[in-house]
Every structure is written in structure tokens, then in C-alpha cells.
Scaffold this active site. Structure first.
Site, PDB file in Angstrom:
ATOM      1  N   PHE A  96      44.993 -31.036  38.614  1.00 29.30           N
ATOM      2  CA  PHE A  96      43.891 -30.533  39.647  1.00 29.30           C
ATOM      3  C   PHE A  96      43.280 -31.615  40.497  1.00 29.30           C
ATOM      4  O   PHE A  96      42.113 -31.321  41.037  1.00 29.30           O
ATOM      5  CB  PHE A  96      42.884 -29.616  38.959  1.00 29.30           C
ATOM      6  CG  PHE A  96      43.478 -28.432  38.005  1.00 29.30           C
ATOM      7  CD1 PHE A  96      44.285 -27.507  38.327  1.00 29.30           C
ATOM      8  CD2 PHE A  96      43.259 -28.796  36.528  1.00 29.30           C
ATOM      9  CE1 PHE A  96      44.944 -26.576  37.874  1.00 29.30           C
ATOM     10  CE2 PHE A  96      43.948 -27.583  35.784  1.00 29.30           C
ATOM     11  CZ  PHE A  96      44.430 -26.513  36.288  1.00 29.30           C
ATOM     12  N   ARG A  97      43.864 -32.691  40.560  1.00 32.60           N
ATOM     13  CA  ARG A  97      43.616 -33.808  41.305  1.00 32.60           C
ATOM     14  C   ARG A  97      42.169 -34.259  41.012  1.00 32.60           C
ATOM     15  O   ARG A  97      41.653 -35.278  41.642  1.00 32.60           O
ATOM     16  CB  ARG A  97      43.480 -33.462  43.079  1.00 32.60           C
ATOM     17  CG  ARG A  97      44.723 -32.831  43.512  1.00 32.60           C
ATOM     18  CD  ARG A  97      44.694 -32.930  44.967  1.00 32.60           C
ATOM     19  NE  ARG A  97      44.665 -34.240  45.699  1.00 32.60           N
ATOM     20  CZ  ARG A  97      45.690 -34.909  45.836  1.00 32.60           C
ATOM     21  NH1 ARG A  97      46.938 -34.766  45.347  1.00 32.60           N
ATOM     22  NH2 ARG A  97      45.298 -36.259  46.331  1.00 32.60           N
ATOM     23  N   LEU A  98      41.926 -33.943  39.539  1.00 38.19           N
ATOM     24  CA  LEU A  98      40.722 -34.683  39.068  1.00 38.19           C
ATOM     25  C   LEU A  98      41.331 -36.136  38.405  1.00 38.19           C
ATOM     26  O   LEU A  98      41.173 -36.369  37.095  1.00 38.19           O
ATOM     27  CB  LEU A  98      40.407 -33.912  38.052  1.00 38.19           C
ATOM     28  CG  LEU A  98      39.554 -32.485  38.519  1.00 38.19           C
ATOM     29  CD1 LEU A  98      39.294 -31.594  37.465  1.00 38.19           C
ATOM     30  CD2 LEU A  98      38.640 -32.684  39.449  1.00 38.19           C
TER      31      LEU A  98
END
Length: 200
Positions: free
Chosen positions: A176-178
Site C-alpha cells: 500500500f505504498r507504506l
């Protein structure tokens, strides 16, 4: 890993472990890195080079000192490196001051290169205008004839630089692009490292 705290972890050891992983997974040139310098008037300038050594002192690459990057580093001895290993979804950014390697280091690395690469170092007027491919091939032939037998000395205009890191950031892809971003910082080459976690 602590946030904005002193650390006993060695970022060079961490980098070497990541580089070892890249050597196993990357199909071509795991030691390829984008080198960013600055022009005399402060504009950014970037190109790919090959990392040829890393240890506690820093990250080493070699070049023609009369090339564009050589001239820029002579004017402003600060640079940044960015490694990106797509197969590992990892990246490392390094920033710091640049210094010349010793003549002994440059001689040793130059002597380890393929004979054709040593001839090429003499033949190439790196970064300067080339009138034709034939002109380059002619110079290669001329220096090949000049050094047809015996040792090929290192050109006086060819050597290496060592980027002494003040900041090293390790980036790792996460869902989740974290993404995970861990930065090692120090105030000087003999100062202890401290770490920070950054928002992705």
C-alpha cells in the site's frame, strides 16, 4: 530500530548485505549507481557509474578526471549516489563529501582492468565532443600500438573518487505504498551514526 537515536548498527555492513543480495538477484550490473553532482552554477547533473569498492571509509568509483563529472567534483566536492535494485524492490541513497582515492588505490584498480579497458582509458577524451566513431577507433588503435607489449601505465588524468557518507537512506518497498525508510546520519567521518525513520 530506534527513531532519532544513536545506534550500534553499521550502515556499511547493512549496505554490503543488500549489495550481496543484489549480486544474486540482479541480472546486470548490481553495482550500477546513479551519481549526482552539481555544475559550477548549481544545476544538478546525474549519470550512471559502477561502484568499485565500499568500506568504512566510503563508496569508490573511477573516472577520467577531465570528464564532466570530474570537473564538477573538482569545483564542488559533494555528491549523492542512488542505487535501485528493481528485483529486490530496494533502494539506497548516499550523500556526502567526495575525496580523491590514493595513487596506490587507483594504480591497483587500473591494473586489474581488462587490457582493452586500460587502452580505452587512454583513447577516450571522456565527455568532450567526438567528431566520428572512426576518430575514436583510430585513437584506440594508436594507443593499442603504443602499448602493444608490456605494462600499460595508468593515465595521469584517470583516477578514482571516494564518497565519504554523511547520510545513508535505506528504502524498502512495503504494501500500500507504506514503504520503509531508515536513515543513518552522522556529523563527520569519525562521529557516531544515529538513525531516523521517515514517513514514506
Amino acid at each position: 530500530m530506534p527513531d532519532t537515536a544513536a545506534t550500534t548498527e553499521d550502515p556499511i555492513a547493512r549496505f554490503e548485505a543488500w549489495m550481496a543480495d543484489a549480486a544474486e538477484k540482479e541480472p546486470n550490473d548490481p553495482n550500477a549507481v546513479c551519481l549526482a553532482t552539481a555544475t559550477p552554477d548549481g544545476r544538478p547533473s546525474a549519470r550512471m557509474v559502477l561502484l568499485k569498492g565500499v568500506d568504512a571509509r566510503g563508496f569508490v568509483f573511477y573516472t577520467n578526471l577531465e570528464s564532466r563529472k570530474g570537473g564538477e567534483l573538482a569545483t564542488n566536492p559533494h555528491a549523492a549516489l542512488c542505487f535501485h535494485w528493481k528485483s529486490l524492490t530496494r533502494s539506497v541513497r548516499v550523500e556526502g563529501q567526495v575525496e580523491n582515492v590514493s595513487a596506490e588505490e587507483a594504480d591497483a584498480y587500473y591494473a586489474s582492468r581488462a587490457r582493452g579497458s586500460r587502452i580505452g582509458a587512454w583513447a577516450s577524451k571522456q565527455s568532450r565532443p567526438l567528431e566520428s566513431r572512426y576518430a575514436l577507433e583510430k585513437r584506440v588503435a594508436e594507443f593499442g600500438l603504443k602499448y602493444a607489449v608490456g605494462d600499460i601505465p595508468r593515465p595521469p588524468f584517470w583516477s578514482g573518487f571516494r564518497l565519504v557518507p554523511a547520510r545513508i537512506e535505506f528504502w524498502r518497498d512495503m504494501p500500500f505504498r507504506l514503504h520503509e525508510r531508515l536513515v543513518f546520519l552522522r556529523e563527520g567521518p569519525d562521529a557516531p551514526w544515529r538513525t531516523e525513520l521517515l514517513y514514506p
